[in-house]
Motif scaffolding. Structure first.
Motif, PDB file in Angstrom:
ATOM      1  N   GLU A 399      -6.454 -14.733   5.646  1.00 36.20           N
ATOM      2  CA  GLU A 399      -5.717 -13.488   5.481  1.00 36.20           C
ATOM      3  C   GLU A 399      -6.478 -12.560   4.552  1.00 36.20           C
ATOM      4  O   GLU A 399      -7.269 -13.008   3.725  1.00 36.20           O
ATOM      5  CB  GLU A 399      -4.331 -13.767   4.878  1.00 36.20           C
ATOM      6  N   GLU A 400      -6.194 -11.269   4.690  1.00 33.41           N
ATOM      7  CA  GLU A 400      -6.767 -10.304   3.765  1.00 33.41           C
ATOM      8  C   GLU A 400      -5.648  -9.826   2.846  1.00 33.41           C
ATOM      9  O   GLU A 400      -4.595  -9.382   3.326  1.00 33.41           O
ATOM     10  CB  GLU A 400      -7.358  -9.119   4.532  1.00 33.41           C
ATOM     11  N   TRP A 401      -5.872  -9.926   1.576  1.00 33.76           N
ATOM     12  CA  TRP A 401      -4.877  -9.483   0.601  1.00 33.76           C
ATOM     13  C   TRP A 401      -5.458  -8.333  -0.206  1.00 33.76           C
ATOM     14  O   TRP A 401      -6.604  -8.416  -0.686  1.00 33.76           O
ATOM     15  CB  TRP A 401      -4.501 -10.623  -0.364  1.00 33.76           C
ATOM     16  N   VAL A 402      -4.668  -7.290  -0.353  1.00 32.92           N
ATOM     17  CA  VAL A 402      -5.055  -6.151  -1.182  1.00 32.92           C
ATOM     18  C   VAL A 402      -4.229  -6.226  -2.459  1.00 32.92           C
ATOM     19  O   VAL A 402      -3.001  -6.137  -2.409  1.00 32.92           O
ATOM     20  CB  VAL A 402      -4.816  -4.819  -0.438  1.00 32.92           C
ATOM     21  N   ILE A 403      -4.889  -6.418  -3.561  1.00 33.04           N
ATOM     22  CA  ILE A 403      -4.206  -6.625  -4.833  1.00 33.04           C
ATOM     23  C   ILE A 403      -4.298  -5.348  -5.659  1.00 33.04           C
ATOM     24  O   ILE A 403      -5.392  -4.814  -5.844  1.00 33.04           O
ATOM     25  CB  ILE A 403      -4.888  -7.756  -5.646  1.00 33.04           C
ATOM     26  N   THR A 404      -3.177  -4.868  -6.138  1.00 37.68           N
ATOM     27  CA  THR A 404      -3.228  -3.739  -7.070  1.00 37.68           C
ATOM     28  C   THR A 404      -2.545  -4.133  -8.377  1.00 37.68           C
ATOM     29  O   THR A 404      -1.646  -4.965  -8.393  1.00 37.68           O
ATOM     30  CB  THR A 404      -2.521  -2.490  -6.497  1.00 37.68           C
ATOM     31  N   ASN A 405      -3.029  -3.535  -9.429  1.00 37.03           N
ATOM     32  CA  ASN A 405      -2.445  -3.761 -10.747  1.00 37.03           C
ATOM     33  C   ASN A 405      -1.904  -2.425 -11.235  1.00 37.03           C
ATOM     34  O   ASN A 405      -2.659  -1.539 -11.597  1.00 37.03           O
ATOM     35  CB  ASN A 405      -3.525  -4.297 -11.697  1.00 37.03           C
ATOM     36  N   SER A 406      -0.584  -2.271 -11.202  1.00 43.67           N
ATOM     37  CA  SER A 406       0.051  -1.007 -11.616  1.00 43.67           C
ATOM     38  C   SER A 406       0.384  -1.002 -13.098  1.00 43.67           C
ATOM     39  O   SER A 406       0.933  -0.020 -13.592  1.00 43.67           O
ATOM     40  CB  SER A 406       1.348  -0.784 -10.841  1.00 43.67           C
ATOM     41  N   SER A 407       0.123  -2.086 -13.776  1.00 45.48           N
ATOM     42  CA  SER A 407       0.466  -2.154 -15.197  1.00 45.48           C
ATOM     43  C   SER A 407      -0.692  -1.597 -16.023  1.00 45.48           C
ATOM     44  O   SER A 407      -1.739  -1.244 -15.484  1.00 45.48           O
ATOM     45  CB  SER A 407       0.758  -3.591 -15.605  1.00 45.48           C
ATOM     46  N   ARG A 408      -0.496  -1.547 -17.314  1.00 42.20           N
ATOM     47  CA  ARG A 408      -1.532  -1.001 -18.174  1.00 42.20           C
ATOM     48  C   ARG A 408      -2.225  -2.100 -18.960  1.00 42.20           C
ATOM     49  O   ARG A 408      -2.613  -1.931 -20.105  1.00 42.20           O
ATOM     50  CB  ARG A 408      -0.937   0.067 -19.083  1.00 42.20           C
ATOM     51  N   GLU A 409      -2.337  -3.269 -18.341  1.00 38.21           N
ATOM     52  CA  GLU A 409      -3.143  -4.329 -18.940  1.00 38.21           C
ATOM     53  C   GLU A 409      -3.709  -5.221 -17.837  1.00 38.21           C
ATOM     54  O   GLU A 409      -3.217  -5.218 -16.714  1.00 38.21           O
ATOM     55  CB  GLU A 409      -2.324  -5.177 -19.918  1.00 38.21           C
ATOM     56  N   GLN A 410      -4.766  -5.946 -18.182  1.00 33.35           N
ATOM     57  CA  GLN A 410      -5.396  -6.831 -17.209  1.00 33.35           C
ATOM     58  C   GLN A 410      -4.537  -8.067 -16.966  1.00 33.35           C
ATOM     59  O   GLN A 410      -3.853  -8.538 -17.867  1.00 33.35           O
ATOM     60  CB  GLN A 410      -6.775  -7.270 -17.730  1.00 33.35           C
ATOM     61  N   HIS A 411      -4.588  -8.556 -15.726  1.00 40.82           N
ATOM     62  CA  HIS A 411      -3.911  -9.818 -15.401  1.00 40.82           C
ATOM     63  C   HIS A 411      -4.855 -10.707 -14.617  1.00 40.82           C
ATOM     64  O   HIS A 411      -5.331 -10.298 -13.560  1.00 40.82           O
ATOM     65  CB  HIS A 411      -2.688  -9.574 -14.517  1.00 40.82           C
ATOM     66  N   PRO A 412      -5.112 -11.903 -15.092  1.00 42.20           N
ATOM     67  CA  PRO A 412      -5.776 -12.858 -14.198  1.00 42.20           C
ATOM     68  C   PRO A 412      -4.726 -13.356 -13.207  1.00 42.20           C
ATOM     69  O   PRO A 412      -3.537 -13.327 -13.505  1.00 42.20           O
ATOM     70  CB  PRO A 412      -6.198 -13.988 -15.140  1.00 42.20           C
TER      71      PRO A 412
END
Ligand SMILES: [Cu+2]
Length: 438
Positions: A399-412
Protein backbone atom coordinates in the motif's frame (compact mmCIF):
# COMPACT_ATOMS: atom_id res chain seq x y z
CA UNK A 1 -1.70 -16.73 33.49
CA UNK A 2 -4.04 -13.88 32.93
CA UNK A 3 -4.74 -11.26 30.37
CA UNK A 4 -7.50 -9.24 28.87
CA UNK A 5 -7.60 -10.33 25.25
CA UNK A 6 -8.73 -7.84 22.70
CA UNK A 7 -9.26 -8.08 19.04
CA UNK A 8 -6.34 -9.09 16.87
CA UNK A 9 -4.57 -6.54 14.73
CA UNK A 10 -4.31 -8.47 11.48
CA UNK A 11 -6.32 -11.41 10.32
CA UNK A 12 -3.71 -13.57 8.67
CA UNK A 13 -0.06 -14.12 9.26
CA UNK A 14 1.35 -15.74 6.15
CA UNK A 15 3.62 -14.13 3.63
CA UNK A 16 5.17 -10.71 3.46
CA UNK A 17 3.42 -7.49 4.21
CA UNK A 18 4.50 -4.02 3.41
CA UNK A 19 1.87 -2.41 5.57
CA UNK A 20 -0.99 -3.88 7.48
CA UNK A 21 -2.86 -3.69 10.71
CA UNK A 22 -3.59 -1.04 13.20
CA UNK A 23 -1.46 2.04 13.34
CA UNK A 24 -0.62 3.44 16.71
CA UNK A 25 2.04 5.47 18.38
CA UNK A 26 4.29 3.78 20.87
CA UNK A 27 4.54 6.69 23.17
CA UNK A 28 1.15 7.69 24.41
CA UNK A 29 1.19 10.56 26.85
CA UNK A 30 -2.12 9.88 28.53
CA UNK A 31 -0.39 8.29 31.50
CA UNK A 32 -2.35 6.82 34.38
CA UNK A 33 -1.13 8.51 37.52
CA UNK A 34 0.04 6.38 40.44
CA UNK A 35 0.15 7.72 43.99
CA UNK A 36 2.63 10.58 44.34
CA UNK A 37 5.89 9.94 46.10
CA UNK A 38 6.10 12.51 48.85
CA UNK A 39 9.13 11.36 50.83
CA UNK A 40 12.52 10.15 49.63
CA UNK A 41 12.53 6.43 48.92
CA UNK A 42 14.49 4.58 51.62
CA UNK A 43 17.74 3.06 50.42
CA UNK A 44 18.26 5.55 47.64
CA UNK A 45 20.92 8.20 47.34
CA UNK A 46 24.47 8.82 46.22
CA UNK A 47 25.67 10.49 43.07
CA UNK A 48 25.98 9.36 39.50
CA UNK A 49 29.56 8.42 38.75
CA UNK A 50 30.86 9.14 35.30
CA UNK A 51 33.88 7.57 33.66
CA UNK A 52 33.10 4.00 34.74
CA UNK A 53 34.15 1.36 32.21
CA UNK A 54 31.71 0.88 29.33
CA UNK A 55 29.82 -2.34 29.89
CA UNK A 56 27.65 -4.13 27.34
CA UNK A 57 24.24 -5.16 28.69
CA UNK A 58 23.95 -8.70 30.02
CA UNK A 59 22.94 -11.11 27.24
CA UNK A 60 20.63 -14.04 26.78
CA UNK A 61 21.57 -16.02 23.66
CA UNK A 62 19.32 -18.54 21.92
CA UNK A 63 20.40 -22.18 22.06
CA UNK A 64 19.41 -24.69 19.36
CA UNK A 65 16.93 -22.22 17.90
CA UNK A 66 15.18 -21.30 21.15
CA UNK A 67 15.63 -18.49 23.64
CA UNK A 68 13.87 -19.73 26.75
CA UNK A 69 14.06 -17.30 29.66
CA UNK A 70 12.16 -15.87 32.57
CA UNK A 71 11.88 -12.10 32.83
CA UNK A 72 10.86 -10.82 36.25
CA UNK A 73 9.37 -7.34 36.18
CA UNK A 74 10.09 -5.65 39.48
CA UNK A 75 10.04 -2.28 41.17
CA UNK A 76 13.35 -2.15 42.95
CA UNK A 77 16.08 0.12 44.23
CA UNK A 78 18.92 -0.49 41.78
CA UNK A 79 22.39 0.89 41.21
CA UNK A 80 22.52 3.27 38.25
CA UNK A 81 26.09 4.44 37.70
CA UNK A 82 26.82 4.55 41.43
CA UNK A 83 23.50 6.06 42.50
CA UNK A 84 20.71 4.11 44.23
CA UNK A 85 17.44 4.75 42.41
CA UNK A 86 13.95 3.22 42.56
CA UNK A 87 13.14 1.98 39.06
CA UNK A 88 11.10 -0.59 37.16
CA UNK A 89 13.49 -3.28 35.97
CA UNK A 90 13.78 -6.64 34.25
CA UNK A 91 15.61 -9.24 36.32
CA UNK A 92 16.93 -6.80 38.90
CA UNK A 93 19.06 -4.57 36.67
CA UNK A 94 18.39 -1.09 35.27
CA UNK A 95 20.37 -2.21 32.23
CA UNK A 96 17.96 -4.65 30.66
CA UNK A 97 19.36 -7.79 29.06
CA UNK A 98 20.05 -7.97 25.34
CA UNK A 99 18.17 -10.87 23.77
CA UNK A 100 20.22 -12.45 20.97
CA UNK A 101 18.52 -14.70 18.47
CA UNK A 102 18.83 -15.66 14.82
CA UNK A 103 16.26 -15.64 12.01
CA UNK A 104 13.98 -18.68 12.40
CA UNK A 105 14.48 -18.86 16.18
CA UNK A 106 11.78 -18.88 18.80
CA UNK A 107 11.37 -16.73 21.91
CA UNK A 108 9.89 -18.48 24.92
CA UNK A 109 9.65 -15.76 27.54
CA UNK A 110 7.98 -16.35 30.86
CA UNK A 111 7.08 -12.82 31.94
CA UNK A 112 6.58 -12.74 35.71
CA UNK A 113 4.89 -9.52 36.74
CA UNK A 114 5.86 -8.70 40.32
CA UNK A 115 4.45 -5.17 40.00
CA UNK A 116 1.24 -3.89 41.57
CA UNK A 117 0.04 -2.89 38.09
CA UNK A 118 -0.26 -4.53 34.70
CA UNK A 119 2.51 -4.75 32.15
CA UNK A 120 3.21 -6.64 28.91
CA UNK A 121 5.85 -7.07 26.19
CA UNK A 122 6.20 -5.72 22.69
CA UNK A 123 8.97 -6.86 20.32
CA UNK A 124 9.46 -3.70 18.31
CA UNK A 125 10.31 -4.17 14.63
CA UNK A 126 10.01 -7.95 14.38
CA UNK A 127 7.80 -9.27 11.58
CA UNK A 128 6.00 -11.76 13.83
CA UNK A 129 2.47 -12.67 14.77
CA UNK A 130 0.70 -9.89 16.69
CA UNK A 131 -1.89 -12.37 17.96
CA UNK A 132 -2.36 -14.98 20.67
CA UNK A 133 0.68 -15.43 22.91
CA UNK A 134 3.02 -13.73 20.42
CA UNK A 135 3.75 -9.99 19.97
CA UNK A 136 0.23 -9.18 21.16
CA UNK A 137 0.17 -5.75 22.76
CA UNK A 138 -3.49 -6.21 23.70
CA UNK A 139 -2.54 -8.84 26.25
CA UNK A 140 -2.35 -7.29 29.69
CA UNK A 141 -0.36 -9.26 32.21
CA UNK A 142 -2.08 -8.26 35.42
CA UNK A 143 -0.31 -7.48 38.70
CA UNK A 144 1.33 -10.50 40.34
CA UNK A 145 0.59 -12.90 37.50
CA UNK A 146 2.80 -14.42 34.83
CA UNK A 147 2.46 -15.16 31.13
CA UNK A 148 4.35 -17.39 28.71
CA UNK A 149 5.13 -15.58 25.46
CA UNK A 150 5.98 -17.67 22.39
CA UNK A 151 7.21 -15.65 19.41
CA UNK A 152 8.37 -17.28 16.17
CA UNK A 153 10.87 -15.19 14.24
CA UNK A 154 10.62 -15.75 10.48
CA UNK A 155 13.59 -17.09 8.55
CA UNK A 156 13.69 -13.90 6.46
CA UNK A 157 13.71 -11.54 9.47
CA UNK A 158 16.30 -8.86 8.61
CA UNK A 159 19.38 -8.99 10.84
CA UNK A 160 20.16 -6.08 13.10
CA UNK A 161 19.08 -4.26 16.24
CA UNK A 162 15.54 -4.25 17.64
CA UNK A 163 14.10 -3.59 21.06
CA UNK A 164 11.46 -4.79 23.48
CA UNK A 165 9.45 -2.80 25.96
CA UNK A 166 6.27 -2.57 27.95
CA UNK A 167 3.32 -1.66 25.76
CA UNK A 168 0.70 -1.68 28.52
CA UNK A 169 -1.75 0.97 27.37
CA UNK A 170 -2.15 3.60 28.78
CA UNK A 171 0.87 3.34 31.07
CA UNK A 172 3.49 2.29 28.54
CA UNK A 173 5.20 5.70 28.43
CA UNK A 174 5.52 5.67 32.21
CA UNK A 175 6.77 2.09 32.36
CA UNK A 176 9.35 2.63 29.62
CA UNK A 177 10.37 5.91 31.23
CA UNK A 178 10.84 4.02 34.51
CA UNK A 179 13.09 1.46 32.87
CA UNK A 180 11.11 -1.27 31.12
CA UNK A 181 12.93 -1.51 27.79
CA UNK A 182 15.84 -3.52 26.41
CA UNK A 183 17.57 -4.51 23.19
CA UNK A 184 17.14 -7.44 20.81
CA UNK A 185 19.84 -8.41 18.32
CA UNK A 186 18.82 -10.62 15.41
CA UNK A 187 22.21 -12.12 14.63
CA UNK A 188 23.82 -12.57 11.24
CA UNK A 189 24.55 -8.97 10.24
CA UNK A 190 28.30 -9.56 10.62
CA UNK A 191 28.10 -12.48 8.15
CA UNK A 192 26.97 -10.00 5.49
CA UNK A 193 30.03 -7.78 6.00
CA UNK A 194 33.31 -8.22 4.11
CA UNK A 195 35.35 -11.18 5.49
CA UNK A 196 37.93 -8.81 7.04
CA UNK A 197 35.20 -7.37 9.26
CA UNK A 198 33.86 -10.64 10.66
CA UNK A 199 34.83 -11.21 14.27
CA UNK A 200 35.43 -7.53 15.02
CA UNK A 201 34.56 -6.10 18.43
CA UNK A 202 30.86 -5.30 18.76
CA UNK A 203 29.12 -3.17 21.36
CA UNK A 204 25.48 -2.57 22.21
CA UNK A 205 24.53 0.98 23.20
CA UNK A 206 21.22 1.27 25.06
CA UNK A 207 20.46 4.98 25.31
CA UNK A 208 18.10 5.67 28.23
CA UNK A 209 17.56 8.70 30.38
CA UNK A 210 16.22 9.15 33.86
CA UNK A 211 14.74 12.00 35.84
CA UNK A 212 15.12 11.27 39.55
CA UNK A 213 12.81 12.80 42.18
CA UNK A 214 13.19 11.84 45.83
CA UNK A 215 15.20 8.78 44.91
CA UNK A 216 12.76 7.41 42.33
CA UNK A 217 12.44 7.81 38.60
CA UNK A 218 9.63 10.27 38.01
CA UNK A 219 6.37 8.34 37.59
CA UNK A 220 3.74 10.98 37.07
CA UNK A 221 3.45 14.23 35.18
CA UNK A 222 6.39 13.21 33.05
CA UNK A 223 7.88 16.29 31.45
CA UNK A 224 10.04 15.08 28.60
CA UNK A 225 11.50 18.59 28.31
CA UNK A 226 12.81 18.62 31.90
CA UNK A 227 16.51 18.19 32.65
CA UNK A 228 17.41 14.53 32.54
CA UNK A 229 20.34 12.18 33.09
CA UNK A 230 21.48 10.32 30.03
CA UNK A 231 22.90 6.85 30.37
CA UNK A 232 24.54 4.32 28.07
CA UNK A 233 23.84 0.79 29.29
CA UNK A 234 22.89 2.30 32.64
CA UNK A 235 26.10 4.27 33.09
CA UNK A 236 26.71 7.99 32.91
CA UNK A 237 29.46 8.81 30.39
CA UNK A 238 31.13 5.39 30.51
CA UNK A 239 34.65 4.97 29.12
CA UNK A 240 35.10 2.87 25.99
CA UNK A 241 38.36 1.96 24.23
CA UNK A 242 39.30 1.48 20.60
CA UNK A 243 42.68 1.23 18.86
CA UNK A 244 43.76 3.72 16.18
CA UNK A 245 42.36 2.42 12.88
CA UNK A 246 40.41 -0.41 14.56
CA UNK A 247 36.92 -1.06 13.15
CA UNK A 248 34.11 -1.80 15.60
CA UNK A 249 30.44 -2.60 15.01
CA UNK A 250 28.18 -0.54 17.26
CA UNK A 251 24.52 -1.43 17.76
CA UNK A 252 22.89 1.89 18.69
CA UNK A 253 19.37 1.99 20.13
CA UNK A 254 17.37 4.82 21.66
CA UNK A 255 15.19 2.79 24.03
CA UNK A 256 13.98 5.75 26.09
CA UNK A 257 10.34 6.82 26.27
CA UNK A 258 10.50 10.36 24.95
CA UNK A 259 13.77 12.07 24.20
CA UNK A 260 15.68 12.37 20.95
CA UNK A 261 19.39 11.74 20.51
CA UNK A 262 21.57 13.43 17.91
CA UNK A 263 24.84 11.54 18.06
CA UNK A 264 28.21 12.91 17.15
CA UNK A 265 31.62 11.40 17.88
CA UNK A 266 34.14 14.21 17.34
CA UNK A 267 34.91 14.33 13.65
CA UNK A 268 34.64 10.55 13.14
CA UNK A 269 32.01 9.21 10.74
CA UNK A 270 29.40 6.56 11.47
CA UNK A 271 29.10 4.13 8.58
CA UNK A 272 25.52 2.84 8.55
CA UNK A 273 25.20 -0.88 7.77
CA UNK A 274 21.66 -1.35 9.10
CA UNK A 275 18.83 0.99 10.01
CA UNK A 276 15.93 -0.05 12.23
CA UNK A 277 17.04 -3.65 11.93
CA UNK A 278 17.26 -3.57 8.13
CA UNK A 279 20.66 -4.14 6.51
CA UNK A 280 21.13 -1.44 3.89
CA UNK A 281 21.26 -1.66 0.10
CA UNK A 282 23.56 1.32 -0.01
CA UNK A 283 26.06 2.09 2.74
CA UNK A 284 26.30 5.75 3.76
CA UNK A 285 28.53 7.57 6.21
CA UNK A 286 27.55 10.50 8.36
CA UNK A 287 28.96 12.42 11.30
CA UNK A 288 25.58 13.04 12.91
CA UNK A 289 22.87 10.50 13.57
CA UNK A 290 19.41 11.46 14.80
CA UNK A 291 17.70 8.80 16.90
CA UNK A 292 14.12 9.55 17.95
CA UNK A 293 12.72 7.20 20.61
CA UNK A 294 12.69 3.66 19.23
CA UNK A 295 15.33 4.33 16.55
CA UNK A 296 18.19 1.93 15.87
CA UNK A 297 21.31 2.11 13.75
CA UNK A 298 24.03 -0.52 13.30
CA UNK A 299 27.18 1.34 12.39
CA UNK A 300 30.82 0.66 11.71
CA UNK A 301 33.25 3.07 13.34
CA UNK A 302 37.01 3.34 13.10
CA UNK A 303 39.41 4.63 15.73
CA UNK A 304 41.20 7.87 14.90
CA UNK A 305 44.26 9.39 16.54
CA UNK A 306 45.30 8.36 20.05
CA UNK A 307 43.59 10.34 22.79
CA UNK A 308 40.24 10.82 24.47
CA UNK A 309 37.15 12.06 22.67
CA UNK A 310 33.45 12.31 23.47
CA UNK A 311 30.46 10.61 21.97
CA UNK A 312 27.88 13.35 22.48
CA UNK A 313 24.26 14.06 21.82
CA UNK A 314 23.94 17.49 20.22
CA UNK A 315 21.30 20.10 20.93
CA UNK A 316 18.03 19.14 19.30
CA UNK A 317 14.70 20.92 18.99
CA UNK A 318 11.59 18.91 18.11
CA UNK A 319 9.51 21.97 17.23
CA UNK A 320 7.53 24.86 18.76
CA UNK A 321 5.14 22.45 20.56
CA UNK A 322 7.94 20.01 21.29
CA UNK A 323 11.06 19.76 23.40
CA UNK A 324 14.54 21.19 23.34
CA UNK A 325 17.38 18.96 24.37
CA UNK A 326 20.81 20.36 25.21
CA UNK A 327 24.18 19.01 24.13
CA UNK A 328 25.27 16.31 26.58
CA UNK A 329 28.18 13.87 26.70
CA UNK A 330 27.15 10.22 26.37
CA UNK A 331 30.42 8.29 26.42
CA UNK A 332 34.15 8.86 26.56
CA UNK A 333 36.10 7.10 23.84
CA UNK A 334 39.74 6.41 24.60
CA UNK A 335 41.77 5.67 21.48
CA UNK A 336 44.90 3.82 22.45
CA UNK A 337 47.14 0.83 21.75
CA UNK A 338 48.91 -0.33 18.60
CA UNK A 339 47.57 1.23 15.42
CA UNK A 340 45.75 -0.98 12.93
CA UNK A 341 45.45 -0.45 9.20
CA UNK A 342 41.82 0.66 8.71
CA UNK A 343 39.79 -2.07 6.99
CA UNK A 344 37.96 -1.31 3.75
CA UNK A 345 34.32 -0.55 4.52
CA UNK A 346 31.47 -2.13 2.52
CA UNK A 347 29.35 -0.16 0.03
CA UNK A 348 26.41 -2.59 0.10
CA UNK A 349 25.25 -5.08 2.73
CA UNK A 350 22.24 -6.74 1.06
CA UNK A 351 20.83 -6.66 -2.50
CA UNK A 352 18.26 -4.00 -3.38
CA UNK A 353 14.69 -5.02 -2.54
CA UNK A 354 12.77 -1.99 -3.76
CA UNK A 355 9.03 -1.96 -3.00
CA UNK A 356 8.32 1.14 -5.11
CA UNK A 357 7.73 -0.96 -8.26
CA UNK A 358 5.05 -3.09 -6.55
CA UNK A 359 1.39 -2.94 -7.53
CA UNK A 360 -0.35 -0.60 -5.09
CA UNK A 361 -3.38 -2.23 -3.46
CA UNK A 362 -4.57 0.91 -1.65
CA UNK A 363 -3.59 4.50 -0.93
CA UNK A 364 -4.24 5.83 2.54
CA UNK A 365 -3.86 9.24 4.12
CA UNK A 366 -2.68 9.39 7.70
CA UNK A 367 -2.58 12.67 9.59
CA UNK A 368 -0.94 13.16 12.96
CA UNK A 369 -2.18 16.03 15.08
CA UNK A 370 -2.27 17.09 18.68
CA UNK A 371 -3.97 19.49 21.02
CA UNK A 372 -1.08 21.44 22.53
CA UNK A 373 -3.19 22.48 25.52
CA UNK A 374 -4.19 19.01 26.63
CA UNK A 375 -1.22 17.16 25.09
CA UNK A 376 -3.65 14.70 23.50
CA UNK A 377 -2.69 13.06 20.21
CA UNK A 378 -4.84 12.17 17.22
CA UNK A 379 -4.57 10.14 14.03
CA UNK A 380 -7.00 11.36 11.36
CA UNK A 381 -8.74 13.32 14.09
CA UNK A 382 -9.45 10.41 16.42
CA UNK A 383 -7.67 9.15 19.49
CA UNK A 384 -6.39 5.64 19.93
CA UNK A 385 -9.10 3.21 21.00
CA UNK A 386 -7.97 -0.36 21.63
CA UNK A 387 -11.43 -1.60 20.59
CA UNK A 388 -11.30 -0.01 17.16
CA UNK A 389 -9.32 -1.27 14.17
CA UNK A 390 -8.54 1.86 12.18
CA UNK A 391 -6.88 0.24 9.18
CA UNK A 392 -7.44 -3.19 7.68
CA UNK A 393 -5.00 -4.27 5.01
CA UNK A 394 -4.41 -7.58 3.31
CA UNK A 395 -1.18 -9.25 4.33
CA UNK A 396 1.26 -9.57 1.47
CA UNK A 397 -0.06 -6.55 -0.42
CA UNK A 398 1.73 -3.24 -0.90
CA UNK A 399 0.00 0.00 0.00
CA UNK A 400 0.99 3.61 -0.40
CA UNK A 401 0.53 5.76 2.67
CA UNK A 402 0.76 9.53 2.69
CA UNK A 403 1.70 10.73 6.15
CA UNK A 404 1.20 14.31 7.25
CA UNK A 405 2.12 15.92 10.52
CA UNK A 406 -0.27 18.79 11.33
CA UNK A 407 1.16 19.35 14.79
CA UNK A 408 3.96 21.69 15.71
CA UNK A 409 6.41 19.05 16.83
CA UNK A 410 8.16 16.03 15.35
CA UNK A 411 6.71 12.55 15.82
CA UNK A 412 8.46 9.29 15.16
CA UNK A 413 6.06 6.54 14.13
CA UNK A 414 6.17 2.92 13.21
CA UNK A 415 3.77 0.18 12.27
CA UNK A 416 3.78 -2.85 14.51
CA UNK A 417 5.20 -5.97 12.85
CA UNK A 418 5.60 -4.36 9.40
CA UNK A 419 8.33 -2.34 7.75
CA UNK A 420 7.90 0.44 5.30
CA UNK A 421 9.99 2.19 2.69
CA UNK A 422 10.10 5.97 2.44
CA UNK A 423 9.45 7.17 -1.12
CA UNK A 424 9.51 10.93 -0.70
CA UNK A 425 9.67 13.61 1.96
CA UNK A 426 7.74 16.86 1.36
CA UNK A 427 7.36 15.81 -2.27
CA UNK A 428 11.06 15.29 -2.84
CA UNK A 429 11.84 11.70 -3.82
CA UNK A 430 14.30 10.01 -1.48
CA UNK A 431 17.05 7.64 -2.47
CA UNK A 432 16.16 4.64 -0.36
CA UNK A 433 18.95 2.83 1.37
CA UNK A 434 16.77 0.20 3.05
CA UNK A 435 13.24 -0.49 4.13
CA UNK A 436 12.88 0.99 7.54
CA UNK A 437 10.83 0.89 10.73
CA UNK A 438 11.40 4.01 12.81
CU1 LIG B 1 6.37 -1.27 18.10
Amino acid sequence: MSGRKMRPVVESLEGRALLSGLIMTDHDHSGMTPAPITAPVPGTGGHFRSGLPFQDPPEYVSQDGVLSITLHVQEEVVNVSGRRVLALVYNGSFTAPTLRLRPGDQFRINLVNDLDEMTNLHFHGLHVSPQGDSDNIFLMIEAHTSFQYVVNIPLDQPTGTYWYHSHAHPISEMQVFDGLSGTIIIGGLEDKLPPALRGITQHVFQFKDLQVRDGAIAQQDINSDAPTNRTVNGRVVPRLTIAPGETQLWHLANIGADIFDKLRWGNRPFTIVAEDGNPVWRVTSTKELVLPPGKRFDVLVQGGHRGTSLLRTLAYNTGPAGDQYPTRPLAQVVTRGPAQAPAALPTQVVPVDDLSNDKIAATRYIDFSEDPKTNQFYINGVQFDPNVVNVRALLGTTEEWVITNSSREQHPFHIHVNDFQVLSINGVPTTPTAPRTP
